[in-house]
Design a protein around this motif. Structure first.
Motif, mmCIF file in Angstrom:
data_model
loop_
_atom_site.group_PDB
_atom_site.id
_atom_site.type_symbol
_atom_site.label_atom_id
_atom_site.label_comp_id
_atom_site.label_asym_id
_atom_site.label_seq_id
_atom_site.Cartn_x
_atom_site.Cartn_y
_atom_site.Cartn_z
ATOM 1 N N THR A 34 0.855 -1.186 0.000
ATOM 2 C CA THR A 34 0.000 0.000 0.000
ATOM 3 C C THR A 34 0.887 1.230 0.000
ATOM 4 O O THR A 34 2.083 1.160 0.308
ATOM 5 C CB THR A 34 -0.966 0.002 1.201
ATOM 6 N N LEU A 40 2.251 4.818 1.298
ATOM 7 C CA LEU A 40 2.426 5.564 2.547
ATOM 8 C C LEU A 40 2.450 7.048 2.214
ATOM 9 O O LEU A 40 3.307 7.517 1.461
ATOM 10 C CB LEU A 40 3.728 5.168 3.233
ATOM 11 N N LYS A 41 1.495 7.796 2.760
ATOM 12 C CA LYS A 41 1.386 9.223 2.490
ATOM 13 C C LYS A 41 1.475 10.077 3.758
ATOM 14 O O LYS A 41 1.745 11.269 3.686
ATOM 15 C CB LYS A 41 0.059 9.517 1.773
ATOM 16 N N PRO A 95 1.932 4.714 11.318
ATOM 17 C CA PRO A 95 1.215 3.937 10.291
ATOM 18 C C PRO A 95 2.042 2.781 9.738
ATOM 19 O O PRO A 95 1.482 1.748 9.353
ATOM 20 C CB PRO A 95 0.926 4.983 9.199
ATOM 21 N N ILE A 96 3.349 2.938 9.714
ATOM 22 C CA ILE A 96 4.202 1.875 9.186
ATOM 23 C C ILE A 96 4.098 0.625 10.057
ATOM 24 O O ILE A 96 3.967 -0.497 9.553
ATOM 25 C CB ILE A 96 5.659 2.354 9.107
ATOM 26 N N LEU A 104 0.736 -1.021 9.436
ATOM 27 C CA LEU A 104 0.681 -1.718 8.151
ATOM 28 C C LEU A 104 1.489 -3.015 8.201
ATOM 29 O O LEU A 104 1.088 -4.028 7.620
ATOM 30 C CB LEU A 104 1.193 -0.806 7.043
ATOM 31 N N ILE A 134 5.574 -1.450 1.540
ATOM 32 C CA ILE A 134 4.946 -0.141 1.425
ATOM 33 C C ILE A 134 5.636 0.616 0.289
ATOM 34 O O ILE A 134 6.759 0.308 -0.089
ATOM 35 C CB ILE A 134 5.040 0.686 2.720
ATOM 36 N N ASN A 163 -4.347 3.184 0.363
ATOM 37 C CA ASN A 163 -3.212 3.899 0.950
ATOM 38 C C ASN A 163 -3.539 4.193 2.400
ATOM 39 O O ASN A 163 -4.681 4.015 2.843
ATOM 40 C CB ASN A 163 -2.914 5.190 0.177
ATOM 41 N N ASP A 164 -2.543 4.644 3.147
ATOM 42 C CA ASP A 164 -2.764 4.820 4.587
ATOM 43 C C ASP A 164 -3.853 5.852 4.891
ATOM 44 O O ASP A 164 -4.679 5.650 5.791
ATOM 45 C CB ASP A 164 -1.460 5.178 5.305
ATOM 46 N N THR A 165 -3.910 6.937 4.135
ATOM 47 C CA THR A 165 -4.916 7.963 4.415
ATOM 48 C C THR A 165 -6.323 7.460 4.088
ATOM 49 O O THR A 165 -7.273 7.706 4.841
ATOM 50 C CB THR A 165 -4.627 9.248 3.626
ATOM 51 N N LEU A 197 -7.320 4.307 3.993
ATOM 52 C CA LEU A 197 -7.698 3.277 4.958
ATOM 53 C C LEU A 197 -8.171 3.902 6.261
ATOM 54 O O LEU A 197 -9.153 3.452 6.869
ATOM 55 C CB LEU A 197 -6.515 2.349 5.209
ATOM 56 N N LEU A 198 -7.487 4.960 6.700
ATOM 57 C CA LEU A 198 -7.910 5.664 7.912
ATOM 58 C C LEU A 198 -9.259 6.327 7.708
ATOM 59 O O LEU A 198 -10.146 6.244 8.570
ATOM 60 C CB LEU A 198 -6.856 6.710 8.296
#
Length: 251
Positions: free
Chosen positions: A17, A19-20, A26-27, A30, A38, A232-234, A236-237
């Motif tokens: 995914t 990472l932004k 977040p790492i 994940l 990532i 992506n992390d954003t 998913l959040l």
């Protein structure tokens, strides 16, 4: 094990995914979730070189492979990212053989390329790695991938994927749609996707792409992609947060 070798030895599609978010937490999340890798996104997120370095150390320590999508085709970040010990690079918006050649040469050591020697960097284990191993890892195990995101670039896939030292390709479906003016479902676009995958397969070059859902990721794997980024992390959040609030309100 470098990412290029992981791709050829995994016998399955690797899932990653983007990472932004410029933070290390977040790492860890994940990694705990089970992602294989990532992609630190310096093209579409305000992630600095210093953060990319810190994120690489944290991610690899947590068992993740680390790719970096550099900001552009200029090559200004390549040497320092490779010296930081990243597992691979994605170069965005590559459209010609000349652009692909320039990018790849900057990631290969002489005589095949123009990458400078940096044995005392993290990639060389601060001078502790034998020079021969440092050179071998850099040339054989680091992923050097170009992103093909315009219709004309995909149509040139046979020439671009023949660039010496290129060992990865990424199909950017979003920008392919913009450049062609057609939705991903259009038969001509799907024909282009099949063409790229066929060209990559015939040359033994792993092909990757990005999708939004796990279902799409499984479809990509079944289609022949070797690595796929899911969301992506954003996002998913955002999805989890939206679901929590909607659940509270009963909607």
């Amino acid at each position: 094990m470098g990412f290029a070798r992981r791709l050829t030895s995994a016998n399955r599609c690797l899932i990653g995914t983007w990472l932004k978010i410029p933070a290390l937490e977040p790492i860890e999340i994940l990694a705990d979730a089970g992602f294989d890798y990532i992609v630190i996104d310096q093209e579409h997120a305000p992630l600095t070189l210093e953060f990319a370095y810190q994120a690489t150390v944290a991610a690899q320590g947590a068992g993740l492979s680390v790719l970096v999508r550099v900001p552009d085709r200029s090559g200004s970040h390549l040497q320092r990212l490779l010296d930081s010990g990243v597992d691979g690079i994605l170069v965005p918006r590559v459209t010609t053989v000349a652009e692909a050649t320039s990018s790849v040469r900057q990631m290969l050591f002489s005589p095949g390329g123009d990458r400078g020697l940096g044995t005392t960097s993290r990639a060389g284990r601060w001078g502790g790695l034998p020079r021969s191993e440092y050179l071998r890892f850099g040339d054989e195990e680091v992923l050097r991938a170009v992103q093909l995101e315009e219709r004309a670039a995909v149509e040139r896939a046979e020439e671009i994927l023949d660039v010496p030292g290129l060992n990865g390709v990424f199909l950017g479906m979003g920008d392919l749609g913009l450049s062609s003016g057609l939705p991903a479902s259009d038969p001509s676009i799907q024909k282009l996707v099949d063409f790229l995958l066929s060209v990559a397969r015939s040359r033994g070059i792993p092909a990757g792409t990005a999708v939004q859902t796990p279902e799409q990721a499984r479809e990509a794997a079944d289609r022949g992609y070797s690595y796929v980024m899911v969301s992506n992390d954003t996002s998913l959040l955002r999805s989890a947060a939206t679901s929590a609030v909607a659940g509270f309100h009963g909607s």
